[in-house]
Design an enzyme around this catalytic site. Structure first.
Site, PDB file in Angstrom:
ATOM      1  N   ARG A 172       0.842  -1.201   0.000  1.00 49.81           N
ATOM      2  CA  ARG A 172       0.000   0.000   0.000  1.00 49.81           C
ATOM      3  C   ARG A 172       0.873   1.246   0.000  1.00 49.81           C
ATOM      4  O   ARG A 172       0.567   2.233  -0.683  1.00 49.81           O
ATOM      5  CB  ARG A 172      -0.945  -0.001   1.202  1.00 49.81           C
ATOM      6  CG  ARG A 172      -2.050  -1.040   1.115  1.00 49.81           C
ATOM      7  CD  ARG A 172      -3.003  -0.949   2.296  1.00 49.81           C
ATOM      8  NE  ARG A 172      -3.809   0.261   2.263  1.00 49.81           N
ATOM      9  CZ  ARG A 172      -4.599   0.653   3.266  1.00 49.81           C
ATOM     10  NH1 ARG A 172      -4.642  -0.050   4.386  1.00 49.81           N
ATOM     11  NH2 ARG A 172      -5.327   1.756   3.155  1.00 49.81           N
ATOM     12  N   CYS A 230      -1.269   5.912   9.039  1.00 51.51           N
ATOM     13  CA  CYS A 230      -1.644   4.661   8.372  1.00 51.51           C
ATOM     14  C   CYS A 230      -2.779   4.987   7.409  1.00 51.51           C
ATOM     15  O   CYS A 230      -2.748   6.027   6.752  1.00 51.51           O
ATOM     16  CB  CYS A 230      -2.056   3.611   9.410  1.00 51.51           C
ATOM     17  SG  CYS A 230      -3.417   4.120  10.480  1.00 51.51           S
TER      18      CYS A 230
END
Length: 271
Positions: A172, A230
């Site tokens: 990611r 995050c």
């Protein structure tokens, strides 16, 4: 005092508010059902999506709750200012760390995470309960500011002037996949530091020396400002907890990537 507590230490505590924060992405009744199937005696279920976050929006998928809302939720769960709090999830403390961080941010001074979660508790041969006995309301007063936070501009600056750790999976970070947010990639200058590297295979945190060496190797050293983000501010709290175990205080970009990409004018890096 260590932010972690073992199963044996928890079993020996005479009085504490115990919060079961089991959670999976997408949430829903399944989390509460797992609690009803078996939990640590005396624990109450804490819903991450509603008790530890405000509704999703431009501020992110799990923005910080308003002080009044958080205070009401914690009082309902039996949390008081002068009573220790222990939080746990299934095993790796991803969700429990969000509860730890949020309680600390809003001013509770005695919060610990059950290292290894419910899995460690049962492996220690300790009992589970299925009852949902009501708990007396607590008197916790929420006072924001107990932990450092970053907004988007501060996170961007930290990526240049300090160390900004990206707690998501490496793919990611690189922008190869993005299963949740509308844009793939990372904040320019951020360093990839997946939270999976913070714990052993069974879910317990690595020891202080291991974590300190890990974060030092990523540029997070004593005396340098450090922050973490995050996808939505949940696993980044796990990173902040691991950094605290390592003796490296860090700030949390609470809005994280879901807030960053809400503004199409913000730059995105890949690779």
């Amino acid at each position: 005092m260590s932010p972690l507590i073992t199963s044996e230490e928890l079993a020996a505590i005479g009085d504490a508010a115990i919060l079961d924060v089991r959670w999976r992405l997408g949430g829903g009744p399944s989390d509460a059902e797992a609690y009803r199937e078996g939990h640590i005696p005396g624990a109450v279920f804490c819903a991450l999506d509603t008790d530890l976050a405000a509704p999703a929006g431009p501020a992110g998928r799990h923005p910080l709750p308003a002080p009044e809302a958080f205070q009401e939720a914690m009082r309902r769960l039996g949390v008081s200012g002068d009573r220790p709090v222990v939080v746990y999830d299934e095993a790796d403390s991803t969700a429990a760390a969000r509860a730890w961080w949020t309680l600390r941010y809003f001013g509770h001074g005695d919060v610990r995470v059950l290292d290894g979660g419910l899995r460690a508790w049962t492996r220690a041969g300790l009992p589970l309960a299925k009852d949902e006995s009501p708990v007396p309301p607590g008197d916790f007063t929420a006072r924001p500011g107990g932990m450092p936070v970053l907004d988007a501009d501060q996170a961007a600056a930290l990526a240049s002037d300090g160390v900004l750790l990206d707690a998501r999976a490496a793919e990611r970070y690189r922008g190869e996949v993005e299963p949740i947010d509308p844009v793939a990639g990372h904040i320019p200058g951020a360093v990839s530091a997946p939270t999976t590297g913070n714990v052993e295979p069974g879910g317990r945190f690595h020891n202080r020396e291991f974590l300190r060496e890990r974060f030092n190797s990523l540029g997070a050293v004593e005396g340098l400002p450090v922050g973490a983000y995050c996808g939505s501010g949940v696993t980044a709290a796990h990173e902040v907890l691991a950094l605290e175990i390592a003796g490296l205080p860090a700030a949390l970009y609470a809005g994280s990537w879901s807030n960053w990409v809400a503004d199409p004018g913000r730059p995105v890096a890949t690779g």
